[in-house]
Design a protein around this motif. Structure first.
Motif, PDB file in Angstrom:
ATOM      1  N   LEU A 169       1.927 -46.041 -44.865  1.00  0.00           N
ATOM      2  CA  LEU A 169       0.796 -45.312 -45.443  1.00  0.00           C
ATOM      3  C   LEU A 169       0.871 -45.446 -46.965  1.00  0.00           C
ATOM      4  N   TYR A 170       0.010 -46.290 -47.522  1.00  0.00           N
ATOM      5  CA  TYR A 170      -0.062 -46.436 -48.971  1.00  0.00           C
ATOM      6  C   TYR A 170      -0.943 -45.329 -49.540  1.00  0.00           C
ATOM      7  N   VAL A 171      -0.459 -44.638 -50.564  1.00  0.00           N
ATOM      8  CA  VAL A 171      -1.208 -43.547 -51.184  1.00  0.00           C
ATOM      9  C   VAL A 171      -1.662 -44.002 -52.564  1.00  0.00           C
ATOM     10  N   ASN A 172      -2.957 -44.183 -52.733  1.00  0.00           N
ATOM     11  CA  ASN A 172      -3.513 -44.610 -54.013  1.00  0.00           C
ATOM     12  C   ASN A 172      -3.708 -43.394 -54.917  1.00  0.00           C
ATOM     13  N   ASP A 173      -2.929 -43.346 -55.991  1.00  0.00           N
ATOM     14  CA  ASP A 173      -2.932 -42.188 -56.891  1.00  0.00           C
ATOM     15  C   ASP A 173      -3.856 -42.441 -58.084  1.00  0.00           C
ATOM     16  N   GLY A 174      -5.147 -42.590 -57.785  1.00  0.00           N
ATOM     17  CA  GLY A 174      -6.126 -42.751 -58.862  1.00  0.00           C
ATOM     18  C   GLY A 174      -5.935 -44.016 -59.679  1.00  0.00           C
ATOM     19  N   SER A 175      -5.575 -45.111 -59.037  1.00  0.00           N
ATOM     20  CA  SER A 175      -5.351 -46.377 -59.753  1.00  0.00           C
ATOM     21  C   SER A 175      -6.635 -46.851 -60.439  1.00  0.00           C
ATOM     22  N   ARG A 176      -6.458 -47.526 -61.589  1.00  0.00           N
ATOM     23  CA  ARG A 176      -7.603 -48.038 -62.337  1.00  0.00           C
ATOM     24  C   ARG A 176      -7.790 -49.535 -62.154  1.00  0.00           C
ATOM     25  N   ASP A 177      -6.903 -50.169 -61.383  1.00  0.00           N
ATOM     26  CA  ASP A 177      -7.052 -51.596 -61.115  1.00  0.00           C
ATOM     27  C   ASP A 177      -7.571 -51.794 -59.682  1.00  0.00           C
ATOM     28  N   ARG A 178      -7.241 -52.895 -59.031  1.00  0.00           N
ATOM     29  CA  ARG A 178      -7.755 -53.202 -57.704  1.00  0.00           C
ATOM     30  C   ARG A 178      -6.828 -52.706 -56.582  1.00  0.00           C
ATOM     31  N   THR A 179      -5.983 -51.766 -56.875  1.00  0.00           N
ATOM     32  CA  THR A 179      -5.016 -51.305 -55.872  1.00  0.00           C
ATOM     33  C   THR A 179      -5.693 -50.852 -54.594  1.00  0.00           C
ATOM     34  N   TRP A 180      -6.709 -49.997 -54.683  1.00  0.00           N
ATOM     35  CA  TRP A 180      -7.344 -49.481 -53.472  1.00  0.00           C
ATOM     36  C   TRP A 180      -8.082 -50.582 -52.724  1.00  0.00           C
ATOM     37  N   GLU A 181      -8.750 -51.483 -53.437  1.00  0.00           N
ATOM     38  CA  GLU A 181      -9.426 -52.593 -52.772  1.00  0.00           C
ATOM     39  C   GLU A 181      -8.432 -53.444 -51.985  1.00  0.00           C
ATOM     40  N   LEU A 182      -7.255 -53.671 -52.549  1.00  0.00           N
ATOM     41  CA  LEU A 182      -6.230 -54.439 -51.846  1.00  0.00           C
ATOM     42  C   LEU A 182      -5.704 -53.685 -50.630  1.00  0.00           C
ATOM     43  N   ILE A 183      -5.561 -52.370 -50.745  1.00  0.00           N
ATOM     44  CA  ILE A 183      -5.120 -51.568 -49.593  1.00  0.00           C
ATOM     45  C   ILE A 183      -6.155 -51.661 -48.475  1.00  0.00           C
ATOM     46  N   GLU A 184      -7.432 -51.630 -48.829  1.00  0.00           N
ATOM     47  CA  GLU A 184      -8.492 -51.766 -47.819  1.00  0.00           C
ATOM     48  C   GLU A 184      -8.407 -53.134 -47.131  1.00  0.00           C
ATOM     49  N   GLU A 185      -8.160 -54.184 -47.907  1.00  0.00           N
ATOM     50  CA  GLU A 185      -8.025 -55.523 -47.328  1.00  0.00           C
ATOM     51  C   GLU A 185      -6.819 -55.601 -46.391  1.00  0.00           C
ATOM     52  N   LEU A 186      -5.705 -55.059 -46.846  1.00  0.00           N
ATOM     53  CA  LEU A 186      -4.491 -55.070 -46.018  1.00  0.00           C
ATOM     54  C   LEU A 186      -4.698 -54.272 -44.741  1.00  0.00           C
ATOM     55  N   HIS A 187      -5.424 -53.180 -44.828  1.00  0.00           N
ATOM     56  CA  HIS A 187      -5.699 -52.349 -43.647  1.00  0.00           C
ATOM     57  C   HIS A 187      -6.520 -53.121 -42.617  1.00  0.00           C
ATOM     58  N   ARG A 188      -7.488 -53.907 -43.095  1.00  0.00           N
ATOM     59  CA  ARG A 188      -8.317 -54.684 -42.167  1.00  0.00           C
ATOM     60  C   ARG A 188      -7.521 -55.812 -41.511  1.00  0.00           C
ATOM     61  N   GLU A 189      -6.587 -56.382 -42.249  1.00  0.00           N
ATOM     62  CA  GLU A 189      -5.863 -57.559 -41.767  1.00  0.00           C
ATOM     63  C   GLU A 189      -4.573 -57.223 -41.024  1.00  0.00           C
ATOM     64  N   ASN A 190      -4.013 -56.050 -41.270  1.00  0.00           N
ATOM     65  CA  ASN A 190      -2.672 -55.733 -40.771  1.00  0.00           C
ATOM     66  C   ASN A 190      -2.699 -54.361 -40.098  1.00  0.00           C
ATOM     67  N   HIS A 191      -2.427 -54.313 -38.801  1.00  0.00           N
ATOM     68  CA  HIS A 191      -2.503 -53.036 -38.084  1.00  0.00           C
ATOM     69  C   HIS A 191      -1.355 -52.090 -38.442  1.00  0.00           C
ATOM     70  N   PHE A 192      -0.376 -52.570 -39.225  1.00  0.00           N
ATOM     71  CA  PHE A 192       0.715 -51.700 -39.676  1.00  0.00           C
ATOM     72  C   PHE A 192       0.362 -50.948 -40.963  1.00  0.00           C
ATOM     73  N   ILE A 193      -0.740 -51.284 -41.594  1.00  0.00           N
ATOM     74  CA  ILE A 193      -1.058 -50.733 -42.914  1.00  0.00           C
ATOM     75  C   ILE A 193      -2.196 -49.725 -42.815  1.00  0.00           C
ATOM     76  N   ASP A 194      -1.929 -48.495 -43.242  1.00  0.00           N
ATOM     77  CA  ASP A 194      -2.935 -47.455 -43.419  1.00  0.00           C
ATOM     78  C   ASP A 194      -3.025 -47.103 -44.903  1.00  0.00           C
ATOM     79  N   GLY A 195      -4.103 -46.439 -45.275  1.00  0.00           N
ATOM     80  CA  GLY A 195      -4.286 -46.093 -46.683  1.00  0.00           C
ATOM     81  C   GLY A 195      -4.811 -44.689 -46.878  1.00  0.00           C
TER      82      GLY A 195
END
Length: 321
Positions: free
Chosen positions: A49-75
């Motif tokens: 479970l990746y917790v995005n703490d108000g990042s100002r870069d592409r962190t959350w977008e990457l977490i969304e991509e990883l979530h779609r591609e990898n069933h082990f990744i939640d955000g």
């Protein structure tokens, strides 16, 4: 001996501007989960479970991509930046609804993944809390290493119950997480709160490695603020020190009064301003320092009585309930 069921593990990893490291982090943690599942140590529904703490870069977008591609990744996306401790708390409190055990680890993976596997072994032996204790910090910069060690010693001197050389790399059972949820304070210092829970605990060795990509977001300023929170949230000893300084100043004042009186009687006194100015600066510094320490405690009372939420969740991506 009590038989512990194979747990559903959730690895909670706070992220702040970690776009440079996320792909590597997800790959390494996925490999680890697959190995632990194959070994029969955790359930197949375990995940990160990746917790995005108000990042100002592409962190959350990457977490969304990883979530779609990898069933082990939640955000988990927080509505704004709330700080490292509150981000960890948000992840743990979210994960405790469906996890048997939670491990917290920073996204840069400088902590030892081999120690994480050992944490699972200790959990299966019956421990509710397993701390990762740093046995080697050669990968850390000299300033960070020396300041951290000095702070651990200061904590001990002030009577704060904490695990020496432990940061926020730990495993907690659901029972321990339920107990942690009963602590409502807003000035979070998890390294001090968790040892107070009282559940069976142990440690594993954590060998710190160098960061693979990106830069550490834990600046000297953030470490100093965390140190102030840790001290003022768990001990009133600084206020006791103020009383001691006040008594010392009183003793010095008495000595100065005796000196002035003797000099006057012996006709040795000479007009001058050096001693007067020195005394004024000394007393003034003590007064300002004392007001600052007391102000820290008053400020914490002010924050606590408002009972404002620690964080707000903007979005939660999950594969399993």
């Amino acid at each position: 001996m009590i038989s512990i069921p194979i747990p559903r593990l959730v690895i909670v990893s706070p992220c702040y501007n970690e776009e440079a490291i996320l792909a590597y982090s997800a790959r390494e943690l996925t490999t680890l989960l697959e190995r632990l599942i194959a070994a029969g140590k955790i359930l197949p529904t375990s995940h990160v479970l990746y917790v995005n703490d108000g990042s100002r870069d592409r962190t959350w977008e990457l977490i969304e991509e990883l979530h779609r591609e990898n069933h082990f990744i939640d955000g988990l996306c927080l509505a704004g930046n709330v700080g490292h401790q509150s981000a960890i708390m948000a992840g743990m409190m979210t994960a405790r609804d469906f996890a048997d055990a939670v491990v917290t680890i920073d996204a840069d993976l400088q902590d030892d993944l081999g120690a994480l596997e050992e944490m699972i072994d200790r959990y299966l032996e019956g421990y509710d809390i397993v701390y990762g204790v740093k046995v080697s910090r050669t990968a850390d910069p000299l300033l960070k290493r020396t300041s951290a060690l000095a702070f651990y010693r200061l904590q001990s001197a002030m009577g704060i119950r904490a695990i020496y050389n432990h940061a926020d790399f730990r495993l907690m059972s659901r029972r321990a997480l339920d107990a942690l949820a009963c602590y409502p304070e807003r000035n979070l210092y998890l390294r001090g709160i968790i040892p107070q829970l009282g559940y069976a605990s142990t440690t594993v060795d954590d060998v710190i490695s160098e960061r693979v990509a990106g830069e550490s977001k834990y600046t000297l300023r953030k470490m100093l603020l965390l140190a102030v929170d840790g001290i003022t949230s768990f001990t009133t000893r600084p206020i006791s020190w103020i009383i001691g300084m006040g008594l010392l100043c009183l003793l010095i004042s008495i000595c100065m009064a005796v000196y002035v009186l003797v000099s006057y009687i012996e006709h040795l006194s000479v007009p001058g301003w050096a001693s007067l100015m020195l005394s004024l600066w000394f007393i003034g510094s003590i007064v300002l320092l004392s007001l600052g320490v007391i102000g820290q405690y008053i400020g914490k009372i002010y924050i606590e009585i408002k009972q404002r939420p620690r964080y707000h969740i903007a979005q939660h991506l999950k594969h399993h309930d």
